[in-house]
Design an enzyme around this catalytic site. Structure first.
Site, short mmCIF file in Angstrom:
data_model
loop_
_atom_site.label_atom_id
_atom_site.label_comp_id
_atom_site.label_asym_id
_atom_site.label_seq_id
_atom_site.Cartn_x
_atom_site.Cartn_y
_atom_site.Cartn_z
N TYR A 227 0.81 -1.22 0.00
CA TYR A 227 0.00 0.00 0.00
C TYR A 227 0.84 1.27 0.00
O TYR A 227 0.31 2.36 -0.15
CB TYR A 227 -0.94 0.01 1.22
N LYS B 205 3.83 -15.03 3.94
CA LYS B 205 4.14 -15.96 2.85
C LYS B 205 5.66 -16.08 2.81
O LYS B 205 6.31 -15.70 1.82
CB LYS B 205 3.54 -15.39 1.54
N ASP C 192 -1.94 -18.57 2.28
CA ASP C 192 -2.85 -19.44 1.51
C ASP C 192 -3.47 -20.50 2.43
O ASP C 192 -4.67 -20.77 2.36
CB ASP C 192 -2.16 -20.05 0.29
N ASP D 209 -5.81 -7.06 4.19
CA ASP D 209 -6.98 -6.60 3.43
C ASP D 209 -7.78 -7.80 2.95
O ASP D 209 -9.00 -7.86 3.12
CB ASP D 209 -6.52 -5.75 2.25
N ASP E 172 -11.63 -9.57 4.49
CA ASP E 172 -12.87 -9.76 3.74
C ASP E 172 -13.33 -11.21 3.85
O ASP E 172 -14.52 -11.49 4.04
CB ASP E 172 -12.68 -9.40 2.25
C1 IPM Z 1 -10.44 -1.75 3.31
C2 IPM Z 1 -10.66 -1.31 1.90
C3 IPM Z 1 -9.54 -0.36 1.51
C4 IPM Z 1 -8.23 -1.12 1.61
C5 IPM Z 1 -9.68 0.29 0.13
C6 IPM Z 1 -11.00 0.96 -0.07
C7 IPM Z 1 -8.53 1.26 -0.12
O1 IPM Z 1 -10.74 -2.39 1.03
O2 IPM Z 1 -10.49 -0.91 4.22
O3 IPM Z 1 -10.24 -2.96 3.54
O4 IPM Z 1 -7.82 -1.77 0.64
O5 IPM Z 1 -7.62 -1.06 2.67
MN MN Z 2 -10.61 -4.29 2.01
#
Ligand code: IPM
Ligand code: MN
Length: 346
Positions: free
Chosen positions: A133, A184, A217, A241, A245
């Site tokens: 990032y 990793k 993984d 990130d 999710d």
């Molecule tokens: C998160 C989001 C952000 C990230 C994006 C929107 C930049 O996906 O907060 O997880 O990748 O960190």
């Molecule tokens: Mn995210």
């Protein structure tokens, strides 16, 4: 205990469902008896399309003066081409994370009843200012057949160590006292090695915390098949990130996933936001799940020294979720009804 002053909070509702879910979060904070002095900031895709502004320098300077920032969601509708990719992500969200040195992205998870991870209870500590990032890289011969693009990953001992220390400190105060580094190391032999050595060294200061390591993984498989093995997970920015999710999905849906972008050194305000996006497709329908925003607000209160109110909100969310999720539930409550139900339990 009453806090010394009314907390000054900058509220960035943002786009899509952002303002709707934040309204519920603020409703719940008020019901918990914590007065906030809020100031609204119009930032996000809407503002950008109208004015061309992403985050004016003067606004950033104002934001530095608050006790905390509460953010709903930012982003244009899927398929929109008026906001180039990265404009808001790099210009607003990541700029705030970097400029305010919000080096820990804390994402707590609890598997809701009936979810793949039913009963799981873990926290991801995502490094939030470095890695892929950091924005290192560029183009060579852009737009030609000989084009080259590089995108580096920046990993500092300083960055990994402060994140690891935060994670161990957190693990020490949790009942299970376990920490897992996810990386990793078998392929990313430079960055992975730095992270692994750092975690092993920091671990010597925390003999009461058991620590282990998973490749990212494999961690994806474990998160789906044995999520209960995790307590505190510490990982880099990009892995964090993706993993968070997945964690949201297995724990009942991203609509429950909260986050705290923390500056643990308190050299500026921390920022609290649901993990989900603006979801323009359901904006205004009253169907957005406000629980991620409500839990994010509870994390904010915790950070502001309002531990008692924060705990009451967490408890109310847990009991509400236990009663309203699971195989027997067919009809999700509306955004407003969910906020009301949490508020009533306080
Ligand atoms: C998160 C989001 C952000 C990230 C994006 C929107 C930049 O996906 O907060 O997880 O990748 O960190
Ligand atoms: Mn995210």
């Amino acid at each position: 205990m009453q806090a010394a002053h009314t907390h000054r909070v900058a509220v960035i509702g943002g786009d899509g469902i952002g303002p709707e879910v934040l309204a519920e979060a603020l409703k719940v904070v008020a019901a918990a008896g914590v007065p906030l002095d809020t100031t609204d900031y119009d930032l996000g895709a809407g503002r950008y399309v109208r004015t061309g502004d992403v985050l004016p320098d003067t606004t950033l300077e104002e934001l530095r003066g608050f006790d905390a920032i509460l953010l709903g969601a930012i982003g244009p509708p899927v398929g929109d081409t008026t906001v180039p990719p990265g404009t808001l992500e790099r210009g607003l969200l990541l700029r705030l994370r970097f400029e305010l040195d919000l080096y820990v992205n804390l994402r707590p998870y609890r598997g809701v009843p009936g979810s793949v991870a039913d009963g799981a209870d873990f926290v991801v500590v995502r490094e939030n200012t470095e890695g892929a990032y950091a924005g290192e890289g560029g183009f060579l011969r852009k737009g030609t057949p000989d084009e080259v693009a590089t995108q580096g990953s920046v990993n500092t001992r300083f960055g990994a160590e402060r994140c690891a220390r935060f994670a161990f400190d957190l693990a020490r105060h949790r009942p299970a006292r376990r920490l897992t580094l996810v990386h990793k190391t078998n392929v990313l032999t430079f960055a992975g090695d730095l992270w692994q050595r750092t975690v092993r060294e920091v671990a010597t200061d925390y003999p009461e915390v058991a620590h282990d390591y998973n490749h990212v993984d494999a961690a994806c498989i474990y998160l789906v098949e044995q999520p209960a093995r995790y307590d505190v997970v510490v990982t880099d920015n990009l892995f964090g990130d993706i993993l968070t999710d997945l964690a949201g999905a297995v724990c009942g849906g991203i609509g429950f996933a909260a986050s705290a972008n923390l500056n643990p050194d308190r050299t500026g305000p921390s920022m609290f936001e649901p993990v989900h996006g603006a979801a323009h497709d359901i904006a205004g329908t009253g169907t957005a799940n406000p629980l991620a925003a409500i839990t994010s607000a509870a994390l904010m209160l915790e950070h502001l020294g309002e531990a008692d109110a924060a705990e009451r909100i967490h408890k109310a969310v847990r009991s509400y979720v236990d009663e309203t999720t699971g195989p027997a539930t067919t009809q999700p409550a509306s955004t407003g009804a969910a906020g009301d139900a949490i508020a009533e339990r306080l």
